[in-house]
Design an enzyme around this catalytic site. Sequence first.
Site, short mmCIF file in Angstrom:
data_model
loop_
_atom_site.label_atom_id
_atom_site.label_comp_id
_atom_site.label_asym_id
_atom_site.label_seq_id
_atom_site.Cartn_x
_atom_site.Cartn_y
_atom_site.Cartn_z
N ASP A 131 -11.16 2.54 3.58
CA ASP A 131 -11.86 1.05 3.21
C ASP A 131 -13.04 0.68 3.01
OD1 ASP A 131 -9.65 -0.94 2.77
OD2 ASP A 131 -9.00 -1.29 5.42
N GLN B 64 -5.30 -1.89 9.57
CA GLN B 64 -4.64 -3.35 8.82
C GLN B 64 -5.47 -4.11 9.53
OE1 GLN B 64 -2.66 -3.30 6.16
NE2 GLN B 64 -3.66 -5.57 6.21
N LYS C 72 0.86 -1.51 0.33
CA LYS C 72 0.31 0.14 -0.16
C LYS C 72 1.18 1.32 -0.35
CE LYS C 72 -3.57 -2.41 2.25
NZ LYS C 72 -4.64 -3.13 3.22
#
Length: 287
Positions: A120, A97, A53
């Site tokens: 997200d 994460q 990422k």
Amino acid sequence: MSAGLIDGAALAREVYAALGDRLRALAGQGVTPGLVVVQIGEDPASNVYVRNKMRACEAAGLRSAVRQLPADCDEAEVLALVAGLNAEPATHGILVQLPLPAGLDAERITQAIDPAKDVDGFNWMNLGALVAGRARFEPCTPRGVMALLGRAGVPVEGSRAVILGRSNIVGKPLALMLVNRSATVTVCHTRTRDLERHTREADILVAAAGRAGLVTAAMVKRGATVIDVGINRDASGKLVGDVDFASVREVAGRITPVPGGVGPMTVAMLIENTVLAAERTAGVSGS
Ligand code: NAP
């Protein structure tokens, strides 16, 4: 005849190229989109995902940072970090994460992210907006699947779509996105009886179960589009999806590989969502 390969890496490059004008418009306002990844502990797979990422942000011209906490931190520390990032104007996107170390409540932590920075798309506000057909941020993996279908020219409206997996981050939001695009959708899971009867009807079959070799050629209708979301390691440690690629390829019309299919598009969608978040903050209209 062998199925046509849907090259996720190439399609992701198209996504990045298409962001160029939007990034220039933001730069004209003095804005560089910024993503912060909160990483707790040292899960080896997470290290790889976070690194990917960061690299993608750098390549696309975004600012990015990792904020690390030790695996034994307490939830209050994580919530304080998220609250600080929520208030930071230069941080347009925040993600935590997953998976988190035992003892931390992933649900409570992801719900603490400001919905306007929830790139997200896991916050209930954003999932609720998706249910209503008015999505603000869509979860990156299902959004990546939809983008793959679109860019590969797979007809969705009126098609029969079957999804293997009902998780909150892949299967369920993908089902909503496909329904919103007028597909007829079946969602299968471990309690589904006679899985093959469902999968053989699919024009679009999406495997998101996390089970290597789950989808065999006998389960696939000739000419179907098969999208493999799964990420597994086989006995030799090789990265494989949920689909038995070699045999299914002989039956399917189109198929995504693992690696190089859904994975690169997931990251591209994260970058796109971060640009979108920055555009909304700056009042610059994106696409
Ligand atoms: P998850 O939360 O573990 O959910 C798996 C789902 O698959 C569950 O709904 C489960 O059913 C169902 N399932 C498991 N075995 C099955 C079987 N034999 N038959 C039918 N359904 C079955 O996983 P996830 O987070 O959604 O991720 C799924 C896979 O995608 C994993 O391999 C993950 O690593 C991968 N993934 C890839 C990306 C990417 O960017 N490529 C992103 C996210 C995830 P029950 O609900 O009944 O247990």
